[in-house]
Design a protein around this motif. Structure first.
Motif, PDB file in Angstrom:
ATOM      1  N   CYS A   1       0.759  -1.167   0.126  1.00 52.57           N
ATOM      2  CA  CYS A   1      -0.055  -0.048  -0.005  1.00 52.57           C
ATOM      3  C   CYS A   1       0.766   1.390  -0.283  1.00 52.57           C
ATOM      4  O   CYS A   1       1.875   1.362   0.819  1.00 52.57           O
ATOM      5  N   GLY A   2       0.422   2.163  -0.721  1.00 49.39           N
ATOM      6  CA  GLY A   2       0.883   3.449  -0.639  1.00 49.39           C
ATOM      7  C   GLY A   2      -0.161   4.460  -0.351  1.00 49.39           C
ATOM      8  O   GLY A   2      -1.105   4.546  -0.628  1.00 49.39           O
ATOM      9  N   LEU A   3       0.275   5.517   0.497  1.00 48.22           N
ATOM     10  CA  LEU A   3      -0.555   6.384   0.990  1.00 48.22           C
ATOM     11  C   LEU A   3      -0.266   7.725   0.924  1.00 48.22           C
ATOM     12  O   LEU A   3       0.832   8.216   0.724  1.00 48.22           O
ATOM     13  N   THR A   4      -1.243   8.538   0.620  1.00 48.68           N
ATOM     14  CA  THR A   4      -1.051  10.111   0.490  1.00 48.68           C
ATOM     15  C   THR A   4      -2.151  10.886   1.262  1.00 48.68           C
ATOM     16  O   THR A   4      -3.487  10.310   0.802  1.00 48.68           O
ATOM     17  N   ALA A   5      -2.216  12.134   1.393  1.00 48.53           N
ATOM     18  CA  ALA A   5      -3.346  13.131   1.748  1.00 48.53           C
ATOM     19  C   ALA A   5      -3.146  14.296   0.929  1.00 48.53           C
ATOM     20  O   ALA A   5      -1.935  14.837   0.319  1.00 48.53           O
ATOM     21  N   TRP A   6      -4.200  14.879   0.623  1.00 48.21           N
ATOM     22  CA  TRP A   6      -4.284  16.007   0.133  1.00 48.21           C
ATOM     23  C   TRP A   6      -3.482  17.250   0.761  1.00 48.21           C
ATOM     24  O   TRP A   6      -3.733  17.340   1.961  1.00 48.21           O
ATOM     25  N   ALA A  32       5.890   1.631  -4.935  1.00 49.31           N
ATOM     26  CA  ALA A  32       7.431   1.152  -5.277  1.00 49.31           C
ATOM     27  C   ALA A  32       8.281   1.054  -4.219  1.00 49.31           C
ATOM     28  O   ALA A  32       9.119  -0.075  -4.097  1.00 49.31           O
ATOM     29  N   ALA A  33       8.148   2.097  -3.340  1.00 56.87           N
ATOM     30  CA  ALA A  33       9.155   1.930  -2.016  1.00 56.87           C
ATOM     31  C   ALA A  33       8.629   0.687  -1.074  1.00 56.87           C
ATOM     32  O   ALA A  33       9.363   0.091  -0.578  1.00 56.87           O
ATOM     33  N   ALA A  34       7.337   0.688  -1.142  1.00 54.86           N
ATOM     34  CA  ALA A  34       6.958  -0.580  -0.160  1.00 54.86           C
ATOM     35  C   ALA A  34       7.371  -1.870  -0.707  1.00 54.86           C
ATOM     36  O   ALA A  34       7.694  -2.754  -0.158  1.00 54.86           O
ATOM     37  N   ARG A  35       7.244  -1.934  -2.053  1.00 54.04           N
ATOM     38  CA  ARG A  35       7.796  -3.282  -2.587  1.00 54.04           C
ATOM     39  C   ARG A  35       9.299  -3.463  -2.468  1.00 54.04           C
ATOM     40  O   ARG A  35       9.691  -4.625  -2.138  1.00 54.04           O
ATOM     41  N   ALA A  36      10.039  -2.462  -2.783  1.00 53.66           N
ATOM     42  CA  ALA A  36      11.412  -2.390  -2.322  1.00 53.66           C
ATOM     43  C   ALA A  36      11.951  -2.664  -1.020  1.00 53.66           C
ATOM     44  O   ALA A  36      12.878  -3.416  -0.929  1.00 53.66           O
ATOM     45  N   GLU A  37      11.191  -2.247  -0.094  1.00 48.44           N
ATOM     46  CA  GLU A  37      11.527  -2.419   1.207  1.00 48.44           C
ATOM     47  C   GLU A  37      10.627  -3.359   1.907  1.00 48.44           C
ATOM     48  O   GLU A  37      11.121  -3.975   2.946  1.00 48.44           O
ATOM     49  N   GLY A  38       9.937  -4.155   1.139  1.00 49.46           N
ATOM     50  CA  GLY A  38       9.222  -5.426   1.638  1.00 49.46           C
ATOM     51  C   GLY A  38       8.322  -5.146   2.796  1.00 49.46           C
ATOM     52  O   GLY A  38       7.879  -5.884   3.587  1.00 49.46           O
TER      53      GLY A  38
END
Length: 281
Positions: free
Chosen positions: A245-250, A268-274
């Motif tokens: 999951c990637g998260l962001t807020a307005w 992409a960072a979540a996949r790279a970092e596991g």
């Protein structure tokens, strides 16, 4: 009698609904019918008694080793021919040309209408959830509302991948995984939330009036539920589903492109970092 019969046969072949040409083993044009002349838009003398080496490049490409489907272009006019060739015992070749212009135009129109329909539809055919087009249409007014009133708005991009299978085998179970994940997401979301399949194995969750901390809590919960799902493999083995999951807020100044780019980077960072969840910086 035999000559009369041959003349009659040639006369009939000249009027046949298919173009015909006979080429000998040395590449000389032995005979062709009038239908072929009409199809190619040429006069008889441009073909009769010629060798393929003497022909203009455009004609040679149509008559020597042509593709199965030929497109003839003249000014704004287009004609499609279907070609079928047959080798002869003496090394020569006979080729038949069928005008398929009407069929090809209908096929192209069908493809255009199919593409138009895809552009108009708002539902993903696998999960029944809103598709990318519908998600973007739903996101824009919510961003405008946050921009005007400062209302909180959060997004989650979820990517799911299968575990326990080789990549080639995983493709056979992807759609089932997407369907299961879509059902789970529908059960977890509020009526005001917009969820859908964004692209391939990725889902987008649009959460109006949701601050960043509540979004992160929800993301961890969803990831835990998805990680507990299993599918049955062809050999009876359990297939796992791994979520990222990637998260962001307005933030002030954000538009849809900026928010979606931050989401892609955090996935992409979540996949790279596991890690199952990464909050956009």
């Amino acid at each position: 009698m035999e000559q009369t019969r041959l003349t009659d046969i040639q006369k009939a072949l000249h009027q046949a609904p298919v173009g015909i040409i006979l080429i000998d083993g040395q590449g000389n044009l032995q005979w062709h019918n009038q239908t072929l002349e009409q199809m190619l838009g040429v006069a008889a003398e441009q073909l009769s008694g010629k060798s393929t080496a003497e022909l203009p490049k455009e004609l040679a490409s149509v008559l020597t080793s042509p593709p199965e489907t030929i497109l003839l272009q003249k000014d704004d006019s287009q004609r499609w021919l279907h070609c079928h060739g047959q080798s002869l015992d003496d090394g020569g070749r006979v080729q038949f040309y069928l005008d398929i212009t009407t069929e090809q135009r209908l096929r192209l129109e069908r493809d255009r209408l199919t593409e138009d329909l895809k552009q108009l539809t708002t539902r993903d055919p696998i999960t029944g959830l809103p598709n990318r087009r519908a998600l973007l249409q739903g996101l824009e007014p919510l961003i405008s509302r946050s921009r005007r009133y400062g209302n909180p708005l959060s997004l989650i991009k979820l990517r799911v991948e299968l575990t326990g299978l080789a990549p080639a085998q995983a493709k056979d179970h992807e759609e089932e995984a997407w369907l299961r994940v879509g059902q789970l997401l529908k059960e977890q979301m509020r009526w005001a939330d917009i969820i859908g399949r964004f692209d391939g194995p990725e889902f987008l969750l649009i959460l109006p009036e949701t601050p960043a901390d509540a979004t992160e809590t929800l993301a961890h919960k969803v990831c835990d539920l998805i990680a507990a799902l299993t599918l049955d493999g062809d050999a009876g083995q359990a297939i796992g589903i791994k979520p990222y999951c990637g998260l962001t807020a307005w933030n002030k100044g954000d538009d849809a492109n900026l928010m979606l780019q931050r989401l892609s980077d955090s996935v992409a960072a979540a996949r790279a970092e596991g890690k199952p969840v990464v909050v956009a910086g």
